[in-house]
Structure formats: C-alpha cells, structure tokens
Scaffold this motif. Structure first.
Motif, PDB file in Angstrom:
ATOM      1  N   UNK A   1       0.842  -1.192   0.000  1.00 52.44           N
ATOM      2  CA  UNK A   1       0.000   0.000   0.000  1.00 52.44           C
ATOM      3  C   UNK A   1       0.877   1.242   0.000  1.00 52.44           C
ATOM      4  N   UNK A   2       0.550   2.241  -0.826  1.00 48.16           N
ATOM      5  CA  UNK A   2       1.332   3.479  -0.852  1.00 48.16           C
ATOM      6  C   UNK A   2       1.182   4.248   0.455  1.00 48.16           C
ATOM      7  N   UNK A   3       2.276   4.851   0.902  1.00 44.68           N
ATOM      8  CA  UNK A   3       2.299   5.686   2.094  1.00 44.68           C
ATOM      9  C   UNK A   3       2.633   7.106   1.664  1.00 44.68           C
ATOM     10  N   UNK A   4       1.590   7.980   1.752  1.00 46.73           N
ATOM     11  CA  UNK A   4       1.740   9.370   1.292  1.00 46.73           C
ATOM     12  C   UNK A   4       2.182   9.417  -0.179  1.00 46.73           C
ATOM     13  N   UNK A   5       1.680   8.508  -0.956  1.00 43.36           N
ATOM     14  CA  UNK A   5       1.999   8.486  -2.386  1.00 43.36           C
ATOM     15  C   UNK A   5       3.295   7.780  -2.731  1.00 43.36           C
ATOM     16  N   UNK A   6       4.000   7.205  -1.744  1.00 44.79           N
ATOM     17  CA  UNK A   6       5.267   6.524  -1.989  1.00 44.79           C
ATOM     18  C   UNK A   6       5.132   5.058  -1.621  1.00 44.79           C
TER      19      UNK A   6
END
Length: 652
Positions: free
Chosen positions: A26-31
């Motif tokens: 899952x992406x974290x803040x888009x990363x």
C-alpha cells in the motif's frame, strides 16, 4: 491479472535486469517502499511514477506462483472462453458478497439456486478461483502448464545426465542418438547400488527417445547438436543474422572473399585443382569491383591485386575480353570487410588505412556478417558448373572427375569476367526489388541500374587515389643508405638507374626512405618531398626478367650457386690448411727499434733483384740472327779486358 502491486512482487528492470522487491503493497503518502536485491538498500519510489515505468516497459512484474506459460503465451481459444466464464462467475460471487454481506459459500449457493440447475463448477473449484484472484493470478492456468508426472526418479535422471555428459554430449561422439538411447536403457536395467529390484522391474519397459532427450534438454542443454559438433564448426553452424546490413551509397561498404573454384585447370606448369579467385563486391549496388585468380592458397599479393582493380579504372581490361559496360566501376571504398584468412592480415593490409579505408575483419565462420559476397559465391558456382573441367556434381564440389579434361586458366578467367559484367551485372536482385518499401529506393533491380541511378541522382562516389599514393600504401618501407656507386642495396641486390644522379644531388650519402614491393624485385622507389617517388632499377635485371618476389629471387640465386667444389681446389685448400697448422704461432720478441715495413720491403726488393741477376749468370744466351753455330758455341774469355773499357778504382 497483475492489477495491483502486492507484497513480495519483484520488479525486473529492462535495462540491466536488476531486481527490486516490493516491501509494502500500500502506498504511504503516495510513496511505495522498494528493496534492491543486488545492494540490499531500501528506497521509496513515487507510486504514480512507478506505475508509468511499468506501463512504458521499464519494469516487468515477476510474481510468485505465476504460471510458467501465461494464457497470453498459449493463445488457446478454448482456454480464453473457459477463462472468461470463470472470471464472470467470480465477479458475480464478489458482487453478491458485497451486496448482501455473505460468505463465498452462501453467494455460490444463492447463485446456483437462481439459475435452477446444476452448477458448471464445484464449490471447491470456486474457492481455488477466488484464491488465485486474491493473489493476482489467473483462475485457469492452461493446458501447457499441465503434464504427466515423470516416472523417472531423481537418481534415474541423474544417471541419464551422467551418461549423456560422458558418451553423448562430446565432439564427434561415437554414439548416435539411437545407440545412446539403447545404452541408457541397458544402464537403467543393470544392477545398481541403492536401487531396489521392484524399481528395476518398473524400468523393464525401455524409455523412449523423446523421454531421454527431454531429460537432457531440461537439465543440461537445449542444443545437444551444438555440443556434439567440433568446436571450430559450432560458430558457423549456429550463427544468427540478427540485423540487416544497410548501406548509404556506392563504395560505402565493400566485401571481399577468396572462393575455391571447383575446376581442374591446365596451367603452363601442369594441372591443378587448387584454384582460387579473390573477388570483391559493392554492398550497395552489387557490382563486382575486382578479381584475382590464384593457383594455390591465396596470399596477401592476391588480395591487393584484387583491391587494385577496384581502386582504378578497368575499362581497358574489360575491353580485352570484349566487354563493354555502361559505367566504369572503380573508386576508394570507405570500408572493406575481410574474413580471417591469412591472406587478409599483415602490415600491408593494415596500411590501407593510409588511403582512408576502414579495414574490418568479420568473426571466424560467421558468413552472415558478409552476406552479399556469399550470395555472389553461390551464384558464381551455379552459373559456371557446366564448363569443362568442373568437379561439381549435385551441387557439391569435388564429387566429379572431369572426363573431358581440364580447362585452361586463361579460358576460365575469361568466363569469370564475362559472367561478372555480362550476367551478374544485369541480374535482378531480390533486395533491390524490396527497396521500394524504404524512404529512399535504389532506383533499379539490377546492379548496373542501381549504380547508374546513384550517379544520376548525385550520390557521391569516392575518388581513386593517385598511383603514387597507392604505392605509398601498398609497398613496404625501409631505411637504406644511398651510395654514389652502388645506389641502394637491398636483400643482396643493387638498385641504380638514371635517377641516381639526381637523388645523390638531393640527399647525398645519407639514409633515405625506400619503398619496395616484396612481390617484385626488379625495382624500388625512393621517397622524396611532396610524395614524389624516384624509380631505381635492379642492376641484375633487364626487360626479359620475370617479376619474381625477393624470396623467389634469393632462392633462385642460391640454386645456381650449389655447384660442388672442384677436387683440385679442395686439395689445395687442405694442403694450405695443413701447412698453416704446422707453423709456429708465437713470434720471437723484437730487439731494439725495428725498421718500418716500407723500408724493409724496399731493401728486400733490392736484394731480390740482385739475387735474380746472379742466378741468371750461367744461363745460355739466346740465339741471334746472322750468327754461326761455331760463333755461338765459343766461350767468352773473361780474363781479358776489352779494349776501351776503363774501370774505376774501388773505394776503400
């Protein structure tokens, strides 16, 4: 089915094949976190950018559990239809589960009751479908991923691989495939340690050829023919033409090769079947630029003679064979491609770069790197195989004994040149026909039309070098002293001529640069300023001397001086040696100051004259005209002094 990135997915780079492991799905803040398997370092990549890289092909997803042969690879229409029904069923179950909040089992039962019939798949199959979809895999794997389990156990496969490496997969193996299959079956049925009698009975039925070769291809190599071939033949047999050679204009690429001609040829020195032709072809148009016949293995001289015809006009040479061409095909090649034969190596070949020619040697036994000259070789043999003296039979060289006798060397060369410039020059080539699909068509189908079109449209054709420039590149250089009397001395020969006086006035008795052709000992050139060359002739040659090489001239000179020594001369030399050996070696010591050699020699000469006069005292006088025998026989009385003779008193 790779709709989303999942934990454990591997991203394979298309540039360097490096692998990157997805550490967080899952992406974290888009990363998203990615771990490089090569360095072990963890990095955060922008998820949107990573999606673009996957979409453009910079990365390829490698997922655990993916089928070896994907449905895209199989291309099975029946599989596609079954896959579509399975996906439709799974989507209906998902929608029912989300709508009513029930389990997969209740959703399956509800859909089955609504259809009022027996379900097409069982509940366990639906469970497998749903589990594969959750892992991002296709519900069905396809028939290519299935297969019967091998009845050959691990120890049996190991034995097959060992026997293959020992007997079958070796150059020039004495085992054929059928003999090796028989040998393997005998070895499997033979008593072995750790193999039960029951297992040996199971192997009573012989393994098939397909099964044994399948073990070899899965565990050792997929190209068993390559392993069984001689190493020097592998590269040629398994070479692959990966790209098409494209040339921008005439003389931009020239290919040269030495071809063995399947003929028995009559030469002034006898009959020979070892005949070669060295020829070169323009890769752009297909025009033959030069040729050179050689009896025996070609050497560097044959290669350079062929190239010399390509560099300079040859309309007069073709006229001697009764050939008239629309153009005179010559010029300096930008690149010339040789094979790795010994005739294409050496200092004289590398010196072609002085003329701006790029020399390229293709890899050994890779004919696809010079395809145009190879195509010419095949057409030449097929066109001239009906001439007298041909040894070609059923498209194979050396399989026929010519009953009609050999062909003359001059006649064979005449047919070669006529075929070059009367048949091949006007033959439509398939590659010229297909040039219409390119942006710049070649404007013809035959080599002559393509060359003429290039001239008419202003395609630049390289110029030829001057004769002096060709000699500067073709001849070997050395430093020699210029002598006033002997001129230039090289390899035991003296070179003089009318230009010697001018050379002496320019250089004096100093070292000069001499250009010599190793294949012609009759003359050399002295290099002056501004590429000026001064000719000097061999003083031992004249107009009738053949153009021998320096090596041939030295061998011929050595043969003429092999006459045995005369017995009398040999006896004299032996006597002289024995006499010199018997004389003492040590000299007596000198006492006092010795006289000079000149004074001693003068005194010795005077004493020698006096001794000779005394020795002639008792010699009889010669007979003179008008004297009688009695007069001649009378003796002279030396006791009486003749009248009128006065003697001076002796000095005390």
């Amino acid at each position: 089915m790779l709709n989303q990135l999942q934990y454990g997915d591997v991203l394979v780079s298309a540039k360097d094949a490096s692998q990157h492991l997805i550490a967080s799905a899952k992406p974290l803040h888009g990363f998203i976190q990615v771990v490089c398997e090569r360095t072990g370092s963890s990095q955060f990549h922008l998820y949107e950018q990573l999606k673009r890289d996957i979409a453009t092909g910079l990365y390829r997803i490698k997922r655990k559990g993916s089928p070896k042969h994907s449905p895209l690879q199989q291309g099975d229409a029946q599989l596609d239809a079954t896959q579509s029904r399975a996906l439709s069923l799974c989507n209906q179950i998902k929608q029912y589960m989300h709508k009513y909040g029930v389990s997969e089992r209740r959703a399956y039962q509800a859909l089955t009751e609504s259809h009022e019939g027996r379900p097409s798949v069982t509940l366990s199959t639906v469970y497998r479908y749903m589990q594969r979809l959750r892992h991002g895999l296709p519900p069905l794997r396809g028939a290519k991923n299935k297969g019967p389990r091998s009845r050959i156990q691990l120890e049996d496969r190991t034995l097959v691989c060992q026997l293959a490496c020992q007997y079958y997969l070796e150059p020039s193996s004495r085992y054929s495939t059928s003999a090796f299959v028989k040998h393997v079956n005998e070895a499997l049925r033979a008593p072995r340690e750790g193999v039960s009698e029951e297992r040996r009975k199971q192997l009573a039925t012989s393994l098939s050829r397909k099964a044994i070769l399948g073990i070899i291809r899965r565990n050792i190599t997929r190209t068993e023919d390559k392993e069984r071939m001689q190493p020097e033949l592998r590269q040629a047999a398994f070479s692959i033409a990966t790209k098409k050679i494209r040339v921008s204009g005439p003389l931009m690429r020239v290919e040269q090769d030495a071809l063995h001609l399947p003929f028995q040829v009559a030469t002034p020195d006898g009959i020979s079947s070892n005949v070669y032709v060295v020829h070169c072809i323009d890769a752009y148009s297909g025009v033959v630029l030069g040729w050179s016949l050689s009896i025996g293995t070609p050497d560097v001289q044959a290669t350079l003679r062929c190239l010399e015809k390509a560099l300079f006009p040859k309309r007069e040479i073709l006229g001697e064979y009764g050939i008239s061409t629309p153009n005179d095909y010559f010029g300096t090649p930008a690149e010339i491609v040789f094979d790795n034969g010994p005739e294409n190596h050496g200092v004289r070949i590398q010196a072609l770069s002085r003329l701006g020619i790029s020399v390229t040697h293709c890899k050994a036994r890779q004919a696809q790197q010079k395809p145009y000259i190879e195509r010419l070789n095949r057409s030449l043999k097929e066109a001239l195989e009906t001439l007298p003296g041909s040894t070609r039979f059923n498209r194979k060289d050396g399989k026929r004994v010519p009953k009609e006798g050999p062909i003359g060397i001059e006649e064979l060369e005449a047919w070669l040149v006529k075929w070059y410039y009367q048949a091949w020059l006007h033959t439509p080539l398939e590659r010229h026909k297909r040039s219409i699909f390119s942006a710049a068509p070649k404007g013809g189908e035959t080599p002559a039309e393509v060359w003429s079109h290039a001239q008419d449209t202003g395609v630049p054709i390289p110029l030829s070098p001057s004769p002096n420039q060709w000699r500067l590149a073709y001849y070997e250089r050395s430093q020699r002293m210029l002598a006033r009397t002997t001129g230039i001395t090289m390899n035991g020969f003296s070179f003089r001529g009318p230009n010697l006086k001018e050379l002496y006035s320019i250089f004096g008795t100093n070292e000069v640069t001499v250009l010599s052709n190793p294949d012609d000992f009759r003359h050399v050139y002295v290099l002056g300023d501004d590429e000026a060359l001064y000719l000097l002739q061999n003083s031992d040659t004249d107009e009738t001397t053949p153009a021998l090489s320096f090596r041939q001239a030295r061998e011929l000179l050595a043969q003429t001086s092999t006459k045995q020594e005369h017995p009398e001369k040999r006896a004299f030399n032996e006597q002289l040696f024995q006499h010199n050996s018997s004389q003492p070696i040590s000299n007596p010591p000198l006492k006092g100051k010795s006289k000079s050699i000149r004074i001693s020699s003068k005194e010795t000469a005077a004493k020698n004259k006096l001794s000779a006069a005394i020795a002639r005292t008792n010699e009889p006088l010669p007979k003179a005209a008008g004297l009688t025998a009695s007069t001649c026989s009378s003796k002279l009385d030396v006791s009486k002094r003749p009248t009128g003779l006065s003697v001076k008193p002796r000095r005390s």
